[in-house]
Design an enzyme around this catalytic site. Structure first.
Site, mmCIF file in Angstrom:
data_model
loop_
_atom_site.group_PDB
_atom_site.id
_atom_site.type_symbol
_atom_site.label_atom_id
_atom_site.label_comp_id
_atom_site.label_asym_id
_atom_site.label_seq_id
_atom_site.Cartn_x
_atom_site.Cartn_y
_atom_site.Cartn_z
ATOM 1 N N LYS A 173 -1.209 -9.409 2.788
ATOM 2 C CA LYS A 173 -0.439 -8.960 3.956
ATOM 3 C C LYS A 173 -1.305 -7.990 4.741
ATOM 4 C CE LYS A 173 3.229 -5.885 3.720
ATOM 5 N NZ LYS A 173 2.772 -4.757 4.564
ATOM 6 N N ASP A 211 -1.132 -6.118 -0.206
ATOM 7 C CA ASP A 211 -1.420 -5.453 1.066
ATOM 8 C C ASP A 211 -2.905 -5.174 1.212
ATOM 9 O OD1 ASP A 211 0.445 -4.874 3.021
ATOM 10 O OD2 ASP A 211 1.253 -3.124 1.969
ATOM 11 N N ASP A 220 0.836 -1.207 0.000
ATOM 12 C CA ASP A 220 0.000 0.000 0.000
ATOM 13 C C ASP A 220 0.872 1.259 0.000
ATOM 14 O OD1 ASP A 220 0.889 -0.181 2.600
ATOM 15 O OD2 ASP A 220 -1.073 0.170 3.524
ATOM 16 N N SER A 221 2.197 1.076 0.069
ATOM 17 C CA SER A 221 3.116 2.200 -0.153
ATOM 18 C C SER A 221 2.857 2.834 -1.521
ATOM 19 C CB SER A 221 4.578 1.729 -0.058
ATOM 20 O OG SER A 221 4.787 0.615 -0.906
ATOM 21 N N GLU A 263 9.600 -4.275 10.074
ATOM 22 C CA GLU A 263 9.989 -2.987 9.485
ATOM 23 C C GLU A 263 10.666 -2.095 10.528
ATOM 24 O OE1 GLU A 263 7.194 -0.940 6.962
ATOM 25 O OE2 GLU A 263 8.441 0.860 6.912
HETATM 26 O O1 KIV Z 1 3.569 -1.119 1.573
HETATM 27 C C1 KIV Z 1 4.714 -1.581 1.467
HETATM 28 O O2 KIV Z 1 5.432 -1.353 0.495
HETATM 29 C C2 KIV Z 1 5.206 -2.405 2.560
HETATM 30 C C3 KIV Z 1 6.657 -2.724 2.569
HETATM 31 C C4 KIV Z 1 7.359 -1.522 3.067
HETATM 32 C C5 KIV Z 1 6.974 -3.926 3.361
HETATM 33 O O3 KIV Z 1 4.480 -2.763 3.425
#
Ligand code: KIV
Length: 286
Positions: free
Chosen positions: A118, A88, A49-50, A187
């Site tokens: 995730k 995510d 979700d980044s 993290e």
């Molecule tokens: O959203 C994301 O990219 C993540 C990674 C930083 C593990 O959760």
């Protein structure tokens, strides 16, 4: 969307079995074209979700909608053939109850063809992880710095730098492993704590800013390619694509303004008839 249970794909149980073995390699991916390039070199592609911050200009991951995650995940599944695609669950799509989490996670699996989801959280998400993983949804957990909780934790600072904080993170890791997560992202955790957690639990730890003590590593692709304006200390930039893009666009702009581009090599020539056109196409591709 076709079912993605493809013998060539890495599966969540295969990742789980790699505990303590050769390091697991993971990167984020948001698009078909980058997924296609990186797929041969990684075990897992995370549609993180980044993407809300990296691709869509949000300040945090909190506003990211589920539909946006699904759209990017569909592209990543279409662009890859072998890595496990993990998606995510965005903020607000799973915290309310295990059954809400199941409904949304099942949607993600059905509509994208990904192999796992995730979610962020330790002890307080263990019940949900058990509910999902016992009903056919492989779950990777995410503890330590959990960006979706930025409004309650107050910053994106590293976690676990004081011994007094360790017990809570160790409890989180044990709870998600016991609940059936197939792996856990650590993290921005201090090295010694990441090492202790990795030793204490039976599932692989995937570090991002959590040292080489983890069973695997993940980075945000755009960060490691040098496309992000600011990166955290733990990011190694393996390329400078931001500068390369700027250089290419500057050159294009100069050439268009001075009519250097497009030159003859990039222009369709005139032909007298169809026969000549066919001949020219065969000879030059133009
Ligand atoms: O959203 C994301 O990219 C993540 C990674 C930083 C593990 O959760």
């Amino acid at each position: 969307m076709s079912q993605n249970f493809d013998a060539k794909r890495v599966t969540a149980p295969e990742i789980a079995k790699r505990k303590g073995g050769a390091p697991i390699v993971a990167l984020t991916a948001y698009h078909a074209h980058t997924a296609r390039i990186i797929d041969p070199y990684v075990d897992m592609l995370l549609v993180g979700d980044s993407l809300g911050m990296v691709m869509h200009g949000y300040e945090t991951t909190v506003p990211v909608p589920l539909d946006l995650m699904i759209m990017h995940a569909q592209a990543v599944v279409r662009g890859s053939t072998r890595a496990l695609v993990v998606v995510d669950m965005p903020f607000g799509s799973y915290e309310e109850s295990p059954s809400v989490a199941f409904r949304n996670a099942a949607r993600v699996l059905k509509e994208t063809g990904c192999g796992a989801i995730k979610l962020e959280g330790g002890v307080h998400m263990a019940e949900t992880i058990r509910y999902l993983s016992s009903r056919g949804i492989p779950v990777m957990s995410h503890i330590g710095l959990t960006p979706q909780a930025v409004n309650t934790i107050g910053s994106f600072q590293p976690r676990g730098r004081f011994r007094s904080e360790w017990a809570a993170f160790e409890e989180d890791a044990k709870a998600v492993a016991e609940a059936g997560a197939f792996a856990v992202v650590l993290e921005a955790l201090a090295e010694l704590l990441a090492a202790r957690i990795t030793k204490q639990i039976s599932i692989p730890t995937i570090g991002i800013g959590a040292s080489a003590e983890c069973d695997g590593q993940i980075l945000v692709l755009e960060d490691m390619l040098g496309l992000s304006p600011r990166v955290p200390k733990f990011v190694k930039e393996y390329a400078q694509l931001g500068a390369a893009i700027e250089g290419a666009v500057k050159a294009y702009s100069t050439e268009v303004r001075s009519r250097v581009f497009p030159s003859d090599a990039y222009t369709y020539p005139m032909c007298e008839d169809a026969e000549e056109a066919t001949k020219k196409t065969k000879m030059t591709g133009s």
